[in-house]
Design an enzyme around this catalytic site. Structure first.
Site, PDB file in Angstrom:
ATOM      1  N   CYS A   1      40.983  37.117  66.458  1.00 29.01           N
ATOM      2  CA  CYS A   1      41.380  35.264  67.074  1.00 29.01           C
ATOM      3  C   CYS A   1      40.131  35.209  68.222  1.00 29.01           C
ATOM      4  CB  CYS A   1      43.003  34.633  67.947  1.00 29.01           C
ATOM      5  SG  CYS A   1      43.916  35.615  66.704  1.00 29.01           S
TER       6      CYS A   1
ATOM      7  N   GLU B   1      39.420  27.391  65.752  1.00 27.06           N
ATOM      8  CA  GLU B   1      39.351  28.441  64.345  1.00 27.06           C
ATOM      9  C   GLU B   1      40.947  28.237  63.399  1.00 27.06           C
ATOM     10  OE1 GLU B   1      37.021  31.937  66.364  1.00 27.06           O
ATOM     11  OE2 GLU B   1      39.237  32.166  64.680  1.00 27.06           O
TER      12      GLU B   1
ATOM     13  N   CYS C   1      47.686  29.264  60.252  1.00 24.67           N
ATOM     14  CA  CYS C   1      47.687  29.554  61.643  1.00 24.67           C
ATOM     15  C   CYS C   1      46.417  29.058  62.240  1.00 24.67           C
ATOM     16  CB  CYS C   1      47.522  31.125  61.376  1.00 24.67           C
ATOM     17  SG  CYS C   1      46.601  31.116  63.130  1.00 24.67           S
TER      18      CYS C   1
ATOM     19  N   CYS D   1      41.953  28.471  76.033  1.00 21.33           N
ATOM     20  CA  CYS D   1      43.816  29.262  76.536  1.00 21.33           C
ATOM     21  C   CYS D   1      43.378  29.475  78.041  1.00 21.33           C
ATOM     22  CB  CYS D   1      44.126  30.373  75.661  1.00 21.33           C
ATOM     23  SG  CYS D   1      45.163  30.713  76.697  1.00 21.33           S
TER      24      CYS D   1
ATOM     25  N   CYS E   1      44.885  36.789  78.938  1.00 23.45           N
ATOM     26  CA  CYS E   1      45.415  37.970  78.232  1.00 23.45           C
ATOM     27  C   CYS E   1      44.522  38.838  78.014  1.00 23.45           C
ATOM     28  CB  CYS E   1      46.779  37.715  76.957  1.00 23.45           C
ATOM     29  SG  CYS E   1      47.507  37.028  77.426  1.00 23.45           S
TER      30      CYS E   1
ATOM     31  N   CYS F   1      42.347  39.604  74.307  1.00 17.58           N
ATOM     32  CA  CYS F   1      42.544  38.605  74.375  1.00 17.58           C
ATOM     33  C   CYS F   1      41.008  37.283  74.176  1.00 17.58           C
ATOM     34  CB  CYS F   1      43.524  37.096  74.151  1.00 17.58           C
ATOM     35  SG  CYS F   1      43.376  36.006  72.857  1.00 17.58           S
TER      36      CYS F   1
END
Ligand code: SAH
Length: 350
Positions: free
Chosen positions: A337, A96, A109, A116, A120, A123
């Site tokens: 996100c 994205e 962005c 990832c 977190c 997220c």
């Protein structure tokens, strides 16, 4: 016979490309021509490179890949023109990127990794773990494709999409070099921000490069105990160490550091949190960006109400801290996100 991997020609700087071109037995100036086709004119095929001899184009086709992302989907906000892009990579993964339109220019962005591994809690991008880091060319092409799509110049770039840039450090550095190169898109280092969850040794290494880019640190808590609950990376690097690395970044670069602080109702939004936060970053040349958490369905985190957000801001200001509340962009398109990508993968049955 093992097939030799093709060269990712868009990830090379001009020096590397020159050496590569000369090794092919071609004249040196060809490197500059190719480089301009890739990074200035942003060609998406070798055939477009009309000032190169046919024989060279043939060699390029045989030996190189020209990374060019494929636009899979785009969502456009009716409220503020924000655009969310889903791009397909050549190996079938999707990433994205987001375009935000501001009065001062167009900001993109970008993602730095597919998925990832930082974990977190709030997220969406980390829920399925890390697939791989992006090549410099794949980071760059997000910006090139969006610029072409809207037919306007991109003036600002933030590495704040999916992924932890410091977990893909060498490629990040190469990306920065190419993006800010005068022979390429020539974006000013001052207009580039890299956001990290706080990988201390890499933050220090970046500081020592003495670039003029902005470092943003995802802080999200005012003390070690709370930070550990939200961010597993805090088990590796203690909050004091992370803030110290930010002080070091400023000392080395003279660039004001940004602290990102996602406000989560009942978790990190009390008056005591504001007081502790102010004490933690006291005396620093810095700026705090408050972001009411963007709720994801996999977790129970909620935004504080507008009144509580403002109270937190006022409290910090009273302690002399520079603070802004991040304006929410593209509220009407897939929020946090990683959510567009997640939804796409769910639809694809993954
Ligand atoms: N890995 C890097 C960059 C990607 S995340 C980092 O951690 O900084 C970009 C920013 O969005 C980080 O500050 C991250 O903590 C924040 N973020 C992620 N999910 C969020 C959510 N649901 N609500 C608010 N902020 C979020």
């Amino acid at each position: 016979m093992m097939q030799q991997e093709k060269t990712d020609i868009k990830s090379m700087n001009l020096t590397e490309l020159t050496a590569w071109v000369e090794a092919l037995g071609e004249k040196k100036f060809r490197a500059k021509q190719i480089y301009e086709w890739l990074h200035k004119k942003q060609a998406s095929s070798f055939e477009e490179m009309t000032n190169l001899p046919k024989s060279l184009i043939e060699k390029l086709r045989e030996q190189c890949v020209l990374v060019s992302l494929k636009k899979e989907a785009v969502q456009i906000s009716k409220l503020d023109g924000t655009r969310k892009y889903l791009f397909a990579l050549s190996d079938g993964n999707v990433i994205e990127s987001v375009l935000m339109r501001y009065k001062h220019g167009n900001s993109v962005c970008i993602s730095s990794q597919v998925g990832c591994r930082m974990g977190c809690r709030f997220c969406a991008s980390t829920l399925d773990g890390l697939v791989r880091g992006l090549a410099p060319s794949e980071m760059l092409d997000q910006i090139y494709q969006i610029g072409k799509d809207i037919g306007e110049r991109i003036s600002n770039v933030v590495v704040m999409g999916t992924g932890e840039p410091m977990d893909n450090f060498e490629n990040l550095l190469k990306f920065i070099e190419l993006l800010t190169d005068e022979n390429g898109l020539n974006i000013s280092q001052r207009n580039l921000t890299v956001s990290t969850c706080g990988i201390v040794p890499k933050m220090r290494e970046l500081a020592e490069k003495k670039l003029a880019i902005t470092l943003a640190l995802s802080l999200h808590a005012s003390n070690q105990k709370k930070r550990k609950e939200l961010m597993p990376v805090a088990n590796r690097y203690e909050i004091g160490e992370v803030v110290e690395a930010c002080r070091y970044y400023f000392a080395q670069t003279g660039r004001r550091v940004t602290f990102e602080y996602s406000l989560v109702a009942g978790v990190n939004d009390t008056a005591e949190d504001a007081r502790e936060l102010a004490a933690l970053i006291h005396g620093m040349n810095c700026h705090v960006n408050l972001i009411p958490v963007n709720p994801i369905k996999e977790r129970n985190y909620r935004q504080p109400d507008a009144h509580a957000v403002l109270a937190f801001k006022n409290k910090l200001e009273k302690y002399g801290i520079n603070v802004t509340i991040r304006r929410e962009m593209g509220r009407d398109i897939d929020g946090a996100c990683g959510q567009l990508r997640k939804r796409y993968m769910a639809d694809a049955g993954e």
